[in-house]
Design a protein around this motif. Structure first.
Motif, PDB file in Angstrom:
ATOM      1  N   ARG A   1      42.112  48.499  49.952  1.00  0.00           N
ATOM      2  CA  ARG A   1      41.763  47.602  48.846  1.00  0.00           C
ATOM      3  C   ARG A   1      42.953  47.453  47.890  1.00  0.00           C
ATOM      4  NH1 ARG A   1      37.228  49.425  48.341  1.00  0.00           N
ATOM      5  NH2 ARG A   1      37.660  51.170  46.976  1.00  0.00           N
ATOM      6  N   ALA A   2      43.615  48.555  47.574  1.00  0.00           N
ATOM      7  CA  ALA A   2      44.757  48.515  46.651  1.00  0.00           C
ATOM      8  C   ALA A   2      45.950  47.771  47.241  1.00  0.00           C
ATOM      9  CB  ALA A   2      45.165  49.938  46.271  1.00  0.00           C
TER      10      ALA A   2
ATOM     11  N   GLN B   1      45.011  42.206  44.982  1.00  0.00           N
ATOM     12  CA  GLN B   1      45.117  43.356  44.075  1.00  0.00           C
ATOM     13  C   GLN B   1      46.554  43.543  43.580  1.00  0.00           C
ATOM     14  OE1 GLN B   1      42.928  45.756  42.747  1.00  0.00           O
ATOM     15  NE2 GLN B   1      41.488  44.146  43.272  1.00  0.00           N
TER      16      GLN B   1
ATOM     17  N   ARG C   1      47.738  43.343  39.697  1.00  0.00           N
ATOM     18  CA  ARG C   1      48.493  44.416  39.032  1.00  0.00           C
ATOM     19  C   ARG C   1      49.839  43.916  38.508  1.00  0.00           C
ATOM     20  NH1 ARG C   1      46.585  47.288  43.407  1.00  0.00           N
ATOM     21  NH2 ARG C   1      48.626  47.265  44.391  1.00  0.00           N
TER      22      ARG C   1
END
Length: 112
Positions: free
Chosen positions: A89-90, A95, A99
């Motif tokens: 997911r990161a 994502q 970020r």
């Protein structure tokens, strides 16, 4: 009058000189077309070396979890099974983009 701009020969000569400079030093200009082509050619030539891993963007888009698992295996990194969903997911492009837009969070230790 021919309708041609008088600056074209000079512009073409300047462009040619600039391209010659880039071609002569592609490693110093990796953000140029000659630099990118040099970088890709160098990576392709080294693809069989044990410390080189080439990953296709299409593979990341099609199966990010599989590509990450393959990379971890190739690098000899053991990842606990429960950690995979969060890691994948990161590592999604959404994502990472999110970020990148957020203000940096610096730990207190960086200011000491």
């Amino acid at each position: 009058m021919s309708g041609r701009a008088t600056g074209r020969p000079q512009a073409a000569a300047g462009l040619a000189a600039g391209l010659d400079r880039l071609r002569d030093r592609p490693r110093l200009n990796l953000d140029s077309l000659p630099g990118i082509l040099w970088h890709l050619g160098d990576a392709w030539a080294r693809r069989a070396e044990p410390n080189v891993v080439l990953i296709r963007y299409d593979d990341l888009c099609r199966d990010l979890a599989g590509a990450m698992r393959a990379l971890a295996g190739r690098l000899g990194i053991a990842v606990p099974e429960p950690a995979w969903p969060g890691l994948v997911r990161a590592a999604t492009f959404d994502q990472m983009r999110e970020r990148s837009l957020a203000p940096p969070r610096l730990a207190q230790q960086h200011w000491m």
